[in-house]
Structure formats: structure tokens, C-alpha cells
Design a protein around this motif. Structure first.
Motif, short mmCIF file in Angstrom:
data_model
loop_
_atom_site.label_atom_id
_atom_site.label_comp_id
_atom_site.label_asym_id
_atom_site.label_seq_id
_atom_site.Cartn_x
_atom_site.Cartn_y
_atom_site.Cartn_z
N TRP A 128 21.92 47.75 49.18
CA TRP A 128 22.99 47.27 50.05
C TRP A 128 23.33 45.81 49.75
N LEU A 129 22.33 45.01 49.43
CA LEU A 129 22.59 43.61 49.09
C LEU A 129 23.42 43.50 47.83
N ARG A 130 23.09 44.28 46.81
CA ARG A 130 23.85 44.23 45.56
C ARG A 130 25.25 44.80 45.74
N MET A 131 25.36 45.80 46.60
CA MET A 131 26.69 46.34 46.89
C MET A 131 27.57 45.29 47.57
N PHE A 132 26.98 44.53 48.50
CA PHE A 132 27.74 43.48 49.18
C PHE A 132 28.15 42.39 48.22
N MET A 133 27.23 41.96 47.34
CA MET A 133 27.56 40.90 46.39
C MET A 133 28.66 41.34 45.43
N HIS A 134 28.57 42.58 44.95
CA HIS A 134 29.59 43.09 44.05
C HIS A 134 30.95 43.12 44.73
N HIS A 135 30.99 43.59 45.98
CA HIS A 135 32.26 43.66 46.69
C HIS A 135 32.83 42.27 46.98
N ARG A 136 31.95 41.33 47.34
CA ARG A 136 32.44 39.98 47.66
C ARG A 136 33.08 39.33 46.44
N ILE A 137 32.51 39.53 45.26
CA ILE A 137 33.07 38.95 44.04
C ILE A 137 34.38 39.64 43.68
N GLN A 138 34.43 40.97 43.83
CA GLN A 138 35.66 41.70 43.52
C GLN A 138 36.78 41.37 44.52
N GLN A 139 36.41 41.07 45.75
CA GLN A 139 37.43 40.67 46.73
C GLN A 139 38.10 39.37 46.30
N LEU A 140 37.33 38.45 45.72
CA LEU A 140 37.93 37.22 45.22
C LEU A 140 38.77 37.49 43.98
N ALA A 141 38.19 38.22 43.01
CA ALA A 141 38.87 38.41 41.73
C ALA A 141 40.14 39.25 41.86
N GLN A 142 40.09 40.32 42.66
CA GLN A 142 41.22 41.24 42.73
C GLN A 142 42.05 41.09 44.00
N GLY A 143 41.61 40.24 44.92
CA GLY A 143 42.35 40.09 46.17
C GLY A 143 42.70 38.66 46.51
N ASP A 144 41.71 37.81 46.70
CA ASP A 144 41.97 36.45 47.19
C ASP A 144 42.72 35.59 46.18
N LEU A 145 42.58 35.88 44.88
CA LEU A 145 43.26 35.08 43.86
C LEU A 145 44.71 35.50 43.63
N VAL A 146 45.10 36.64 44.17
CA VAL A 146 46.46 37.15 43.91
C VAL A 146 47.55 36.20 44.38
N PRO A 147 47.52 35.66 45.63
CA PRO A 147 48.57 34.71 46.03
C PRO A 147 48.63 33.47 45.15
N ALA A 148 47.47 32.93 44.77
CA ALA A 148 47.46 31.74 43.92
C ALA A 148 47.99 32.08 42.53
N LEU A 149 47.63 33.25 41.99
CA LEU A 149 48.15 33.67 40.69
C LEU A 149 49.66 33.87 40.74
N HIS A 150 50.14 34.48 41.79
CA HIS A 150 51.59 34.71 41.95
C HIS A 150 52.35 33.39 41.96
N ARG A 151 51.86 32.43 42.69
CA ARG A 151 52.53 31.14 42.79
C ARG A 151 52.47 30.38 41.46
N ALA A 152 51.28 30.41 40.81
CA ALA A 152 51.15 29.71 39.53
C ALA A 152 52.03 30.35 38.46
N ASP A 153 52.13 31.70 38.47
CA ASP A 153 52.97 32.39 37.48
C ASP A 153 54.46 32.13 37.75
N LYS A 154 54.83 32.10 39.01
CA LYS A 154 56.25 31.91 39.36
C LYS A 154 56.74 30.51 38.98
N HIS A 155 55.87 29.49 39.20
CA HIS A 155 56.27 28.11 38.93
C HIS A 155 55.74 27.60 37.59
#
Length: 520
Positions: free
Chosen positions: A175-202
Motif C-alpha cells: 500500500w505504501l508503494r502504491m501510494f508513492m506511485h500514485h502521488r508521483i503520477q498525479q504530479l506528472a500526468q495531472g498537476d503539471l498539465v496547467p503549467a505545461l499548457h501555459r508554457a506551451d501557449k506562451h
């Protein structure tokens, strides 16, 4: 944790398409991670309190004499004194150690007898010529019975929680490794999307760094990178957080190299000195590469993943958080006193063990905590072999354990036999006699409950790599005491008149009842 884990065990298995079928497993994995972090944090806090207390006692050694006031003097002449400075109550002090203020003779003589309300000076410490005098004034005579009880309670809490968490490692680790894997994927595939969108647009320069961070740790569905998610992201209705639910469920985390690179990149992106965070454009009239929300997301992620290496190295972290080997080591005092080793009476683990055996009452049962105190020797031996790499230190610990354990078994057996013998004798008294004694307030026949069934039920104690059957060793000593009592009673009967057969009958009856009380 075991009961709550059962409904979510299926979440650990992948579906045929390699994706999850809901967020329940992730939610429970987060709860497990928070519970484990809380347990580690509690162990570390309790351990620090014990070590801080020892450090304070080391710098504030017990004075040779302490001033106080007599609260009571019993019929045997033992004195109850309340110390002026600390306010600690010291009960049943030997009158030879108490001197009335203004007199040169102690309370053990007729000229120096004290009474309630007298101001006295209590002599501290044992033999002034002892080679361990300095160390004893720091530890042995510097802790009251109440303080020793608190130390035993703290150690038992640390060791019991450590033992529980170690036993649950096999259940918690996935369960600990599952949580760590999900937390990293949430950043890579979710939390970075708005910043990537803005950086790509401008067309910002930070786009390359964000994409490199993403490609470093992203675990894509079916192994194919999604290169259009941030381009299709829309902010017309305001900024929306992206929650990732379609990444593969894995019970693994990133490698140590990936983890260090990931933390370094994340930290550099929101660092104050990083020029990419500043406004860009003509005369600094442009917008910042990262918005405040993006900086907060990266900073929160950087703080959250700090615990990941400790959670991955689960057993080592638990051992480090509960390590109390410092309570045995006294090398500095050995060096200043030019001694090879101190007697075991000055050893802190032995002082705690002796306190447990000799200070039992109904309010604070300590016998069941004795096993946790012996674990201090395991901590000291582990440090001597695997941290300090000093065989001679381990040999000293082993020699002390051999002496301490023999004396400990003797003390436990003696106290246990006395307790069960008194309990058996009281049970054989006639009910009318006990009622009449209780009527007049007599408490001689009151036997307080002591939990000796805990140590006597221990058959597999791990001590310095050896498995010890405490039940067998205690049973041997108690059998010897029973045999000795029977022999003494028979010899007494043979040397006395025939009327002593009544005494022999009652003694044998008591011994028989004692054996029945001890036997399971």
C-alpha cells in the motif's frame, strides 16, 4: 489495518487493460501511508524525549545533599521527606541518611531523631569510594521512582509500537508503494498539465524542463506518452485541477536515482533564485513562467515526497526511530574515571529492570513491560556490531546481559513465588476471619493484582540473537523454592513435638495451593 485492508486487496491487481477500476484503493493507500508516517513520527518524538531527559540529567548531576522537610516518620523510623527545590516526595528513607538542620548527628541516633515538620538534609549517593561514583550520581541516584516509572512507560510505548509496525510491514509495504506511485503520477500526468499548457501557449523556456521532469517519472497507460493532454487543456472557465485515474496501478516506486533527480528538478523550478520564475518580456512587463498556484503545487509535492525514502526503507526506519542503545553506553564516564567497566548496578537498563521487579503496585503494573527493557541490550549490541563495528563493545554487552539475566530471573522468581504464596495463603483463610479483619480496616490480607502471567508466558524472547524460554527458566527457580519450602517444613516437624503436625499440614496445604495458582 488488517480488517480495513481486506476489502481493498483486489485493488492491488491490474485489470486486463492495466488500469484501475476506481479510486478506493488509492484512498486507502493514502490512509496507510499517513498512519505509518504518524507511527514513525511518534516513535521518534518519544525516543527524543528519553534521550533529552538523559542529556539533561547528565548535565545536572545529583548533589551530595538535598534539603527538605519531614512529612512523616513511621514506626520503624523510616522518614518521608519532601525536597524543597524539586518538590519531589521521597518516601521511606533510611534514617541514617537524614540529618536534622543544625545537628551533626543523623536521625538514626537518639540525639538526631527527627519529627514531622523538621527541616533536614538528606545524603545522596552510595559508597563514596565506588569507582562508578560519578556515573551513579548522574543516573542511579539522579532519578526518582516516579521518573523511572515514566521512563519505563515511554520505553514500553516505543518498543510495543515498533514491534507492531514491524509485524505489519508485509501488509503495509504494497500500500505504501502504491501510494508513492500514485502521488508521483498525479504530479506528472495531472498537476503539471496547467503549467505545461501555459508554457506551451506562451512559448516559455520552462516548457523543456517541465517535459523532462514529466518524462523522467511518468508511467503511461499502455506505455504510450500522451503528448496532447496539455495542448487540449482549456482554462476558459478558470483553472481546473486534473485528477489522474487512468494510470496503471503498481506497487513500486521510482528508483533512488530517479527520486534524487526528480527532487532536484522540482526544487530548482520554484527556487527564489531561479530566473525562470521571474517575469519575462520587454522591460519585465511580461508574466511569470510559473504562476503562484503552480509554485505551491511543486513546493507541496517537494515536501510530501520527503518521506518516501524512509517509507521504502521501512524496517531500517523503524529500528532507527526506536533505537535506545544510548541508554547503555557510558564510554565518556569510563574514560574520565579510568575504569574498564562499571558494575551492573550502575547500568541504566539494569536499574530500570530492578525498578520494575521491586516496585509493584495496583495502579502502575510494570511487570509486563520488562521484556521491552531487555530490548535495550539488543539496540546497544546492534549499534556496536553494525554501526561502530567494535567487537569488544559487543563482548562487554554480552557479558553484562549474562549477569543481568541471571539476577533478573532470580528476582522475578522470588517476587513471583512470594506473590502467589501470599495469594494462596489468603485464599485458605476462613471467610469469617477475613470478614472480621476487613471490618476493623485491616489490610494485611489484601494481595494486589500483579500481572506475572505476562512474563511467565514468554517462551521465545529474542536477546542478542538467542531465543530464550523465560517460562522454563522461571519454572526451574520456582520448583527449587517449592522443594526447599517442603524440605524446611518437614525438618521443622521432625525437630518439633508431635503437635507440629497441624503446622505441617497447613504449610503443605499452602504450598499445594501455591503450585495450583502458578500452574496453568
Amino acid at each position: 489495518v488488517k480488517l480495513r485492508a481486506i476489502p481493498f486487496t483486489k485493488e492491488l491487481h491490474l485489470n486486463s487493460d492495466g488500469s484501475t477500476n476506481g479510486g478506493g484503493g488509492v484512498a486507502f493507500a493514502k490512509e496507510v501511508a499517513e498512519a505509518v508516517k504518524t507511527g514513525m513520527r511518534l516513535q521518534q518524538q518519544w525516543t527524543c524525549k528519553i534521550l533529552e531527559m538523559c542529556a539533561w540529567k547528565t548535565t545536572h548531576a545529583c548533589p551530595a545533599e538535598i534539603a527538605g522537610k519531614v512529612l512523616d516518620v513511621d514506626k520503624k523510623g523510616l522518614v518521608d521527606v519532601k525536597y524543597h527545590d524539586s518538590g519531589v516526595l521521597a518516601p521511606r528513607i533510611n534514617p541514617e541518611l537524614v540529618t536534622k538542620v543544625g545537628l551533626s548527628t543523623h536521625a538514626g541516633t537518639d540525639a538526631g531523631k527527627v519529627k514531622k515538620g523538621d527541616k533536614v538534609v538528606v545524603k545522596q549517593g552510595g559508597d563514596p569510594s565506588s569507582p562508578a561514583k560519578d556515573y551513579e550520581m548522574v543516573i542511579r541516584y539522579n532519578l526518582s521512582k516516579q521518573e523511572l516509572t515514566f521512563v519505563v512507560d515511554y520505553i514500553s510505548m516505543i518498543k510495543s509500537l515498533s514491534s507492531l509496525m514491524v509485524r505489519l510491514e508485509g501488509l503495509a509495504a504494497p500500500w505504501l508503494r502504491m501510494f508513492m506511485h500514485h502521488r508521483i503520477q498525479q504530479l506528472a500526468q495531472g498537476d503539471l498539465v496547467p503549467a505545461l499548457h501555459r508554457a506551451d501557449k506562451h512559448k516559455r523556456g520552462i516548457l523543456t524542463g517541465l517535459l523532462n521532469l514529466r518524462r523522467l517519472v511518468a508511467d503511461w497507460d499502455r506505455g504510450q506518452e500522451n503528448q496532447s493532454d496539455y495542448k487540449e487543456y482549456s482554462r476558459k472557465g478558470g483553472r481546473e485541477e486534473v485528477t489522474v485515474t487512468d494510470h496503471p496501478v503498481r506497487v513500486v516506486s521510482v528508483s533512488a536515482t530517479q527520486f534524487q533527480l526528480m527532487r532536484t528538478i522540482v526544487r530548482s523550478m520554484y527556487d527564489e533564485k531561479n530566473q525562470k520564475k521571474f517575469k519575462t518580456g520587454f522591460l519585465s512587463g511580461g508574466k511569470a513562467d510559473l504562476e503562484k498556484t503552480d509554485i505551491d503545487v511543486l513546493e507541496t509535492f517537494f515536501v510530501d515526497i520527503f518521506h518516501f525514502p524512509y517509507l521504502l526503507n521501512y524496517s531500517h526506519t523503524i529500528r532507527a526511530c526506536s533505537d535506545l542503545g544510548d541508554l547503555w553506553y557510558r564510554e565518556w564516564y569510563l574514560d574520565i574515571t579510568k575504569q574498564v567497566q562499571f558494575p551492573i548496578e550502575a547500568s541504566f537498563p539494569w536499574i530500570l529492570s530492578e525498578h520494575i521487579i521491586k516496585n509493584q503496585n495496583n495502579d502502575v503494573p510494570l511487570v509486563e513491560k520488562m521484556i521491552f527493557i531487555l530490548d535495550l541490550y539488543n539496540d546497544a549490541a546492534n549499534r556496536a556490531l553494525f554501526v561502530l563495528n567494535q567487537q569488544f563493545l559487543y563482548d562487554e554487552i554480552e557479558a553484562e546481559v549474562n549477569l543481568v539475566f541471571d539476577q533478573l530471573i532470580f528476582l522475578i522468581s522470588d517476587e513471583m513465588y512470594k506473590y502467589y504464596k501470599n495469594k494462596a495463603a489468603v485464599s485458605l483463610l476462613h471467610s469469617s476471619l477475613k470478614q472480621s479483619m476487613n471490618k476493623y480496616g485491616a489490610k494485611k490480607f489484601a494481595v494486589h493484582k500483579r500481572r506475572y502471567e505476562v512474563p511467565i508466558s514468554q517462551r521465545h524472547i529474542q536477546l542478542l540473537g538467542r531465543t530464550i524460554d523465560l517460562n522454563f527458566l522461571i519454572g526451574q527457580h520456582i520448583n527449587q523454592k517449592i522443594t526447599k519450602d517442603i524440605d524446611v517444613s518437614i525438618k521443622r516437624f521432625e525437630a518439633d513435638e508431635f503437635s507440629g503436625i497441624l503446622e505441617l499440614h497447613s504449610v503443605l496445604q499452602t504450598i499445594r495451593a501455591t503450585h495450583a495458582e502458578i500452574s496453568p
